[in-house]
Design a protein around this motif. Sequence first.
Motif, PDB file in Angstrom:
ATOM      1  N   MET A  25       0.809  -1.223   0.000  1.00 36.90           N
ATOM      2  CA  MET A  25       0.000   0.000   0.000  1.00 36.90           C
ATOM      3  C   MET A  25       0.841   1.272   0.000  1.00 36.90           C
ATOM      4  O   MET A  25       0.604   2.203  -0.783  1.00 36.90           O
ATOM      5  N   GLY A  26       1.828   1.342   0.894  1.00 38.44           N
ATOM      6  CA  GLY A  26       2.619   2.563   1.067  1.00 38.44           C
ATOM      7  C   GLY A  26       3.406   2.983  -0.162  1.00 38.44           C
ATOM      8  O   GLY A  26       3.865   4.125  -0.248  1.00 38.44           O
ATOM      9  N   MET A  27       3.546   2.073  -1.132  1.00 35.99           N
ATOM     10  CA  MET A  27       4.242   2.428  -2.374  1.00 35.99           C
ATOM     11  C   MET A  27       3.424   3.433  -3.183  1.00 35.99           C
ATOM     12  O   MET A  27       3.984   4.199  -3.959  1.00 35.99           O
ATOM     13  N   SER A  28       2.094   3.387  -2.994  1.00 36.60           N
ATOM     14  CA  SER A  28       1.211   4.209  -3.826  1.00 36.60           C
ATOM     15  C   SER A  28       0.394   5.244  -3.063  1.00 36.60           C
ATOM     16  O   SER A  28      -0.155   6.160  -3.673  1.00 36.60           O
ATOM     17  N   MET A  29       0.257   5.107  -1.740  1.00 36.26           N
ATOM     18  CA  MET A  29      -0.618   6.024  -0.998  1.00 36.26           C
ATOM     19  C   MET A  29      -0.428   5.885   0.503  1.00 36.26           C
ATOM     20  O   MET A  29       0.364   5.074   0.973  1.00 36.26           O
ATOM     21  N   SER A  30      -1.156   6.690   1.238  1.00 36.19           N
ATOM     22  CA  SER A  30      -1.318   6.667   2.702  1.00 36.19           C
ATOM     23  C   SER A  30      -0.151   7.236   3.495  1.00 36.19           C
ATOM     24  O   SER A  30      -0.343   8.015   4.404  1.00 36.19           O
ATOM     25  N   TYR A  31       1.089   6.831   3.176  1.00 39.46           N
ATOM     26  CA  TYR A  31       2.236   7.344   3.925  1.00 39.46           C
ATOM     27  C   TYR A  31       3.006   8.336   3.068  1.00 39.46           C
ATOM     28  O   TYR A  31       4.147   8.096   2.672  1.00 39.46           O
ATOM     29  N   GLY A  32       2.328   9.451   2.760  1.00 35.02           N
ATOM     30  CA  GLY A  32       2.960  10.451   1.892  1.00 35.02           C
ATOM     31  C   GLY A  32       2.685  10.158   0.428  1.00 35.02           C
ATOM     32  O   GLY A  32       1.911   9.265   0.092  1.00 35.02           O
ATOM     33  N   GLU A  38       9.840   2.948 -10.763  1.00 32.45           N
ATOM     34  CA  GLU A  38      11.042   2.136 -11.036  1.00 32.45           C
ATOM     35  C   GLU A  38      11.663   1.612  -9.735  1.00 32.45           C
ATOM     36  O   GLU A  38      12.042   0.444  -9.631  1.00 32.45           O
ATOM     37  N   ASP A  39      11.711   2.481  -8.713  1.00 36.72           N
ATOM     38  CA  ASP A  39      12.271   2.077  -7.407  1.00 36.72           C
ATOM     39  C   ASP A  39      11.418   0.994  -6.751  1.00 36.72           C
ATOM     40  O   ASP A  39      11.938   0.066  -6.124  1.00 36.72           O
ATOM     41  N   MET A  40      10.086   1.139  -6.877  1.00 35.73           N
ATOM     42  CA  MET A  40       9.190   0.168  -6.240  1.00 35.73           C
ATOM     43  C   MET A  40       9.257  -1.192  -6.935  1.00 35.73           C
ATOM     44  O   MET A  40       9.186  -2.241  -6.280  1.00 35.73           O
ATOM     45  N   ILE A  41       9.413  -1.184  -8.248  1.00 33.73           N
ATOM     46  CA  ILE A  41       9.549  -2.460  -8.974  1.00 33.73           C
ATOM     47  C   ILE A  41      10.845  -3.158  -8.556  1.00 33.73           C
ATOM     48  O   ILE A  41      10.871  -4.369  -8.328  1.00 33.73           O
ATOM     49  N   LYS A  42      11.908  -2.368  -8.385  1.00 33.67           N
ATOM     50  CA  LYS A  42      13.189  -2.937  -7.901  1.00 33.67           C
ATOM     51  C   LYS A  42      13.003  -3.572  -6.519  1.00 33.67           C
ATOM     52  O   LYS A  42      13.528  -4.647  -6.242  1.00 33.67           O
ATOM     53  N   LEU A  43      12.274  -2.876  -5.655  1.00 32.70           N
ATOM     54  CA  LEU A  43      12.025  -3.390  -4.303  1.00 32.70           C
ATOM     55  C   LEU A  43      11.231  -4.696  -4.350  1.00 32.70           C
ATOM     56  O   LEU A  43      11.560  -5.667  -3.656  1.00 32.70           O
ATOM     57  N   ILE A  44      10.187  -4.729  -5.181  1.00 32.01           N
ATOM     58  CA  ILE A  44       9.362  -5.942  -5.302  1.00 32.01           C
ATOM     59  C   ILE A  44      10.218  -7.106  -5.813  1.00 32.01           C
ATOM     60  O   ILE A  44      10.160  -8.220  -5.285  1.00 32.01           O
ATOM     61  N   HIS A  45      11.049  -6.849  -6.829  1.00 29.29           N
ATOM     62  CA  HIS A  45      11.927  -7.907  -7.353  1.00 29.29           C
ATOM     63  C   HIS A  45      12.923  -8.371  -6.290  1.00 29.29           C
ATOM     64  O   HIS A  45      13.185  -9.570  -6.155  1.00 29.29           O
ATOM     65  N   HIS A  46      13.449  -7.423  -5.517  1.00 28.10           N
ATOM     66  CA  HIS A  46      14.388  -7.762  -4.443  1.00 28.10           C
ATOM     67  C   HIS A  46      13.695  -8.658  -3.405  1.00 28.10           C
ATOM     68  O   HIS A  46      14.278  -9.640  -2.927  1.00 28.10           O
ATOM     69  N   ILE A  68      -1.777  -1.769 -10.656  1.00 27.72           N
ATOM     70  CA  ILE A  68      -1.093  -1.588 -11.950  1.00 27.72           C
ATOM     71  C   ILE A  68       0.417  -1.734 -11.765  1.00 27.72           C
ATOM     72  O   ILE A  68       1.103  -2.398 -12.553  1.00 27.72           O
ATOM     73  N   LEU A  69       0.946  -1.118 -10.701  1.00 24.61           N
ATOM     74  CA  LEU A  69       2.376  -1.217 -10.381  1.00 24.61           C
ATOM     75  C   LEU A  69       2.791  -2.681 -10.201  1.00 24.61           C
ATOM     76  O   LEU A  69       3.799  -3.135 -10.770  1.00 24.61           O
ATOM     77  N   LEU A 114      -8.231  -8.160 -12.102  1.00 26.91           N
ATOM     78  CA  LEU A 114      -7.519  -9.066 -13.019  1.00 26.91           C
ATOM     79  C   LEU A 114      -6.941  -8.294 -14.204  1.00 26.91           C
ATOM     80  O   LEU A 114      -5.797  -8.536 -14.613  1.00 26.91           O
ATOM     81  N   ARG A 115      -7.713  -7.343 -14.717  1.00 30.86           N
ATOM     82  CA  ARG A 115      -7.227  -6.522 -15.854  1.00 30.86           C
ATOM     83  C   ARG A 115      -6.045  -5.662 -15.439  1.00 30.86           C
ATOM     84  O   ARG A 115      -5.028  -5.598 -16.127  1.00 30.86           O
ATOM     85  N   ARG A 116      -6.173  -4.974 -14.294  1.00 29.29           N
ATOM     86  CA  ARG A 116      -5.087  -4.072 -13.860  1.00 29.29           C
ATOM     87  C   ARG A 116      -3.810  -4.846 -13.535  1.00 29.29           C
ATOM     88  O   ARG A 116      -2.711  -4.398 -13.841  1.00 29.29           O
ATOM     89  N   LEU A 117      -3.979  -5.990 -12.890  1.00 25.75           N
ATOM     90  CA  LEU A 117      -2.817  -6.817 -12.545  1.00 25.75           C
ATOM     91  C   LEU A 117      -2.280  -7.565 -13.768  1.00 25.75           C
ATOM     92  O   LEU A 117      -1.160  -8.077 -13.737  1.00 25.75           O
TER      93      LEU A 117
END
Length: 341
Positions: A25-32, A38-46, A68-69, A114-117
Motif C-alpha cells: 500500500m505505502g508504495m502508492s498512498m497513505s504514507y505520503g 522504477e524504485d518500487m519495482i526494484k524493491l518488489i523484485h528484491h 497496476i504497479l 484481473l485486468r489491472r494486474l
Amino acid sequence: MEGAVRRIKLGSQGLEVSAQGLGCMGMSMSYGPAKPEEDMIKLIHHAINSGVTFLDTSDIYGPHTNEILIGKALKGGMREKVELATKFGIRNVHDRRDISGDPAYVRAACEASLRRLDIDCIDLYYQHRIDTRIPIEVTMGELKKLVEEGKIKYVGLSEACASTIRRAHSVHPVTAVQLEWSLWTRDVEEEIVPTCRELGIGIVPYSPLGRGFFAKGSKVIENLSANDYRQRLPRFQPENMKHNAHIFERVNEIATRKGCTPSQLALAWVHHQGDDVCPIPGTTKIENFNQNIAALSVTLTPEEMEELQSLASGDAVKGFRQANLTWLDSDTPPLSSWKGN
C-alpha cells in the motif's frame, strides 16, 4: 539469497506462502506521496528474490495504481514465483468511501483487478471491509462462483468479526483473515484469533510494526506530509503519542539487550504467535525490507514474550488504532432478511 525465508501453510485449503509477506500500500498512498515506480519495482523484485513471495495489495490503493504497479513488476516470469493477494469492497463514490459486498459489484471488482494486474487468476481475494447491509452469505456466494470459474483460488476476509467469519466459512472455506495485530494492537486475541484457529483459517497481520511506531517511537510523527494517513489516526495525535512513547522505550531497551532493532523485536513477537500467522510489513526502502526479514531469525524465550506482552496490555495504549471501520462494526444482517436487488 533466494529461499532464505521459510514457507508456511496459510489456512487449510492448500495455500502456501512465505512466512513473511510484503504490504504494498505505502508504495502508492497513505504514507505520503506515491513513490517512483522504477524504485518500487526494484524493491518488489528484491523481495521475491529474497524469498518473500506473498504480496499484498488492494483495488483501493491509489486507487487502482498499486495493482497496476504490481502487474508491471510481475512481468517477465515473476508471476509464477509469487502468491498474490488483493482486495475489493472499499470504493470511492461521490468523494466519499463506500463499502460494498453486492454480488454484481464483487464480480465487477474482481474482473477489474484481473485486468489491472494483467493476470488470469488472483491467488487470494479478500473482502477488504464488511458491508453491513448485505448478509455475508450473499457476498461469499459470489466469491464461491469466482473460485469455481477459476478467477480466484482462495477467499479471505479483512477486519471481520467472529460471527461474520463463521457464517462466511459455512458458505465457502475462508483461507485467511487479515487483521491489525501488533504489540500495541491486541484486541483480536480474545475472540477472532481463536475463531480462526478453530476453523483452520490463516491469520495475516497488517501494520505489525504499528505503522512505523516500532521503528521510530514518537519521532514517527515528526515531519509527516500533509497527506500522510497517520495525521488522522487517534493513536498518532501528539497528546496520545506522548503517552505511548514509553512503550517504545521499553521495547527499545529489550531490543538493545537482544542485539536487534526495536522493529525486529516487535515483528519477531508477531512471528512467535504461531505457524499460522503471516505478517505483511510494508516498506518502500530495500534497507528497511532487509531489516524486516532479519526479524525471522530473532528467537524469543517464553519469558521475553511475556515481558513484551505485559508492555501493552489492557489500556496501556492511548488512542484507537483506526480512523474508520474495523471488525467491531462488521456484523451483517441474517440471510433470511435478504430480498436481493
